[in-house]
Every structure is written in C-alpha cells, then in structure tokens.
Design an enzyme around this catalytic site. Sequence first.
Site, PDB file in Angstrom:
ATOM      1  N   ASN A 109     -19.586  51.947   0.976  1.00  0.00           N
ATOM      2  CA  ASN A 109     -19.545  50.820   1.904  1.00  0.00           C
ATOM      3  C   ASN A 109     -18.605  51.174   3.054  1.00  0.00           C
ATOM      4  OD1 ASN A 109     -21.042  49.490   0.010  1.00  0.00           O
ATOM      5  ND2 ASN A 109     -19.601  47.811  -0.300  1.00  0.00           N
ATOM      6  N   HIS A 114     -16.325  50.861  -2.406  1.00  0.00           N
ATOM      7  CA  HIS A 114     -16.003  49.937  -1.314  1.00  0.00           C
ATOM      8  C   HIS A 114     -14.821  50.526  -0.549  1.00  0.00           C
ATOM      9  CE1 HIS A 114     -18.184  46.035  -2.341  1.00  0.00           C
ATOM     10  NE2 HIS A 114     -18.640  46.925  -3.193  1.00  0.00           N
ATOM     11  N   GLY A 115     -14.604  50.029   0.666  1.00  0.00           N
ATOM     12  CA  GLY A 115     -13.478  50.550   1.446  1.00  0.00           C
ATOM     13  C   GLY A 115     -13.712  51.986   1.880  1.00  0.00           C
ATOM     14  N   ASP A 155     -19.496  39.489  -6.959  1.00  0.00           N
ATOM     15  CA  ASP A 155     -18.129  40.007  -7.083  1.00  0.00           C
ATOM     16  C   ASP A 155     -17.320  39.124  -8.028  1.00  0.00           C
ATOM     17  OD1 ASP A 155     -15.591  40.967  -6.911  1.00  0.00           O
ATOM     18  OD2 ASP A 155     -15.409  40.761  -4.727  1.00  0.00           O
ATOM     19  N   ASP A 192     -23.199  41.175   0.472  1.00  0.00           N
ATOM     20  CA  ASP A 192     -21.986  41.856   0.011  1.00  0.00           C
ATOM     21  C   ASP A 192     -20.970  40.814  -0.455  1.00  0.00           C
ATOM     22  OD1 ASP A 192     -20.367  44.077  -0.447  1.00  0.00           O
ATOM     23  OD2 ASP A 192     -19.539  44.071   1.583  1.00  0.00           O
ATOM     24  N   HIS A 193     -20.292  41.084  -1.560  1.00  0.00           N
ATOM     25  CA  HIS A 193     -19.267  40.177  -2.094  1.00  0.00           C
ATOM     26  C   HIS A 193     -19.759  38.728  -2.225  1.00  0.00           C
ATOM     27  CE1 HIS A 193     -15.995  43.121  -2.128  1.00  0.00           C
ATOM     28  NE2 HIS A 193     -16.417  43.537  -0.941  1.00  0.00           N
ATOM     29  N   GLU A 252     -18.881  44.515  -9.845  1.00  0.00           N
ATOM     30  CA  GLU A 252     -17.618  45.245  -9.650  1.00  0.00           C
ATOM     31  C   GLU A 252     -16.742  45.110 -10.884  1.00  0.00           C
ATOM     32  OE1 GLU A 252     -15.617  44.931  -5.863  1.00  0.00           O
ATOM     33  OE2 GLU A 252     -13.626  45.115  -6.770  1.00  0.00           O
TER      34      GLU A 252
HETATM   35  P1  13P Z   1     -14.156  49.056   4.918  1.00  0.00           P
HETATM   36  O1  13P Z   1     -14.246  47.996   5.954  1.00  0.00           O
HETATM   37  O2  13P Z   1     -12.760  49.300   4.476  1.00  0.00           O
HETATM   38  O3  13P Z   1     -14.869  50.311   5.306  1.00  0.00           O
HETATM   39  O4  13P Z   1     -14.867  48.495   3.594  1.00  0.00           O
HETATM   40  C1  13P Z   1     -16.169  48.010   3.639  1.00  0.00           C
HETATM   41  C2  13P Z   1     -16.538  47.387   2.343  1.00  0.00           C
HETATM   42  O5  13P Z   1     -16.156  47.835   1.283  1.00  0.00           O
HETATM   43  C3  13P Z   1     -17.396  46.204   2.369  1.00  0.00           C
HETATM   44  O6  13P Z   1     -17.657  45.728   1.095  1.00  0.00           O
END
Ligand code: 13P
Length: 276
Positions: free
Chosen positions: A225, A202-203, A104, A82-83, A134
């Site tokens: 995510n 994400h988030g 990313d 991830d990222h 992204e």
């Molecule tokens: P959160 O921790 O906000 O759920 O986001 C996770 C994320 O997007 C990891 O890339």
Amino acid sequence: MTLATLSDVLAPAFRDGYAVAGLVCLGWEDARAYVAAAEAEGVPVILQAGPSCRAHTPLPVLAAMFRTLAEGASVPVVAHLDHGNDVAECRAALDCGFTSVMFDGSRMPFADNVAATAEVVRMAHAAGASCEGEIGFVGYAGGEASLGTDPDEAARFAEGTGVDALAVSVGNVHLQRSAGAGLDEARLAAIGAATAVPLVIHGGSGVPAAQRTALARGTSVCKFNVGTELRQVFGESLRAAVLRDPDRFDRVAILSETHAPVAEAARRVLAALKPA
Ligand code: 13P
C-alpha cells in the site's frame, strides 16, 4: 472491462513472485493517473479508498469512479475499500460495487478480530468479492505505536478467517514522508513460513524501494500500500500549478498539471514490484 477482485490479481502474484500496488486515491485526478501508470507499465493496480477519501466523497461516487476507470482500462483494476472500520461499512462498499474490502479489526482483541473478519470474508465472497484482514497493528509516524505481528497468531488468524490477503506489522508504519530503516525480514519470513496467504505491507511509503523489489520477488508479500509518497508529488505539482499563473482560476486547467508528475511517480512504484 477489466474490473478485478483482489484475489484475481494477488493469486498470480503469490504464485509467480511479484507484488501489486494498492495506491491510495483521494479523488478522480490521482485515480486516473494511477490507472494510466498501470497501463504504461502493463501491470494490474488496486485503487484504494481509505477513511479520509470516504470522509470527502460518498462511497457510491467512489465505487462508480473506480469501476468507470476499470471499464476503460487495458489492465486489471481492483476497486478496494481500505481500512473498513466495521462490518456495515464493508457491506455498504460491496453493495456499491467495490470488488474488495479490507476489514481492519487490528485494534480489537484477537478473538473479536477473527470473528468480525470472518463475517466480512463470508459477506465478500458471497458478493463475488475479496477480503483483506490485519493481524498485529501497523502504527502511524508520530502517532500510535505498532504492535508487531506474531507468526503463530497470523497462522491462526488466516485459518480462522479465510482472508484472501493478510496485512502484517513488521516494522512498517503509515504516513512516513521518507523511506525509513526498512522492514524486519526475519519476522516476515517467519510469518510467510507459518501461512499460505498473500501478505500485505501497509505504509509502503516508508519502505526503501530496493527492499520493496526484494520482498516482492522473494517473499509472500504480494501487495504494497502506497499513499504518502504519491500524495507528496500530487501536492507539490498542484502547488506549482497554482503558483505558476496567479490569474488562472479554472480548476480543471490547474489540476491537469498534476497528471504527468503523479503518473510518472506511480510508474516508478509499480515498476519496482514487477517480476524479475
Ligand atoms: P502510506 O501513506 O504510509 O504509504 O501508507 C498507505 C497505506 O498503508 C494505506 O492503507
């Protein structure tokens, strides 16, 4: 052996109208609980190693851990970086056996993001793996502000890179500790109409559960995510386990008490993304 690539699990989700969870792992205990949850729900799962995880544990250890879990699982498991911050980090992850990488480039100018992401896509595909990119910028609660994804840019980015999945910014923010106001569905629909690629949110922790379900079933969003809300459950159960018995010092005994609550919470996340 049920090791899968991101494309393996997102292509059917895109076709059939559901989403797969990308769950943020910090170590063995949470990764193992997430796979147990996916098996209990009978759905695939994406195990994700993000920057803080990688700062704590070397990439080859994480790759071996995810692949070991996949080998013993009855559902498809994706080993995802991830990222990824640069091309070299994505290369290193592929060399260690990750089956999917996110490059990313969201802080880069558009043309640079396209060029670098396209390079990682070629590299990933040559290794039999997948690549997520992204466009726009997903910000951080209490930190960097978001830059909403422009549908036309998203289309040009998808076309120019060949990404297997596209992370977008539509009101989502990393690190929210409780569900927020929800996502901009009109912007999401415009991005979906302009592209033909699975979209990633994400988030996910900040997205109300009912909206996750609706978007999974009714839009191109195929990957959510989720990290913070599961880390909260892990932290709370770990704290309770530590405080339960002040004489106890064996960390395996203490950590084992995180398994059931984390697996339960992960099951709820996974269940909300299933097909209707
Ligand atoms: P959160 O921790 O906000 O759920 O986001 C996770 C994320 O997007 C990891 O890339």
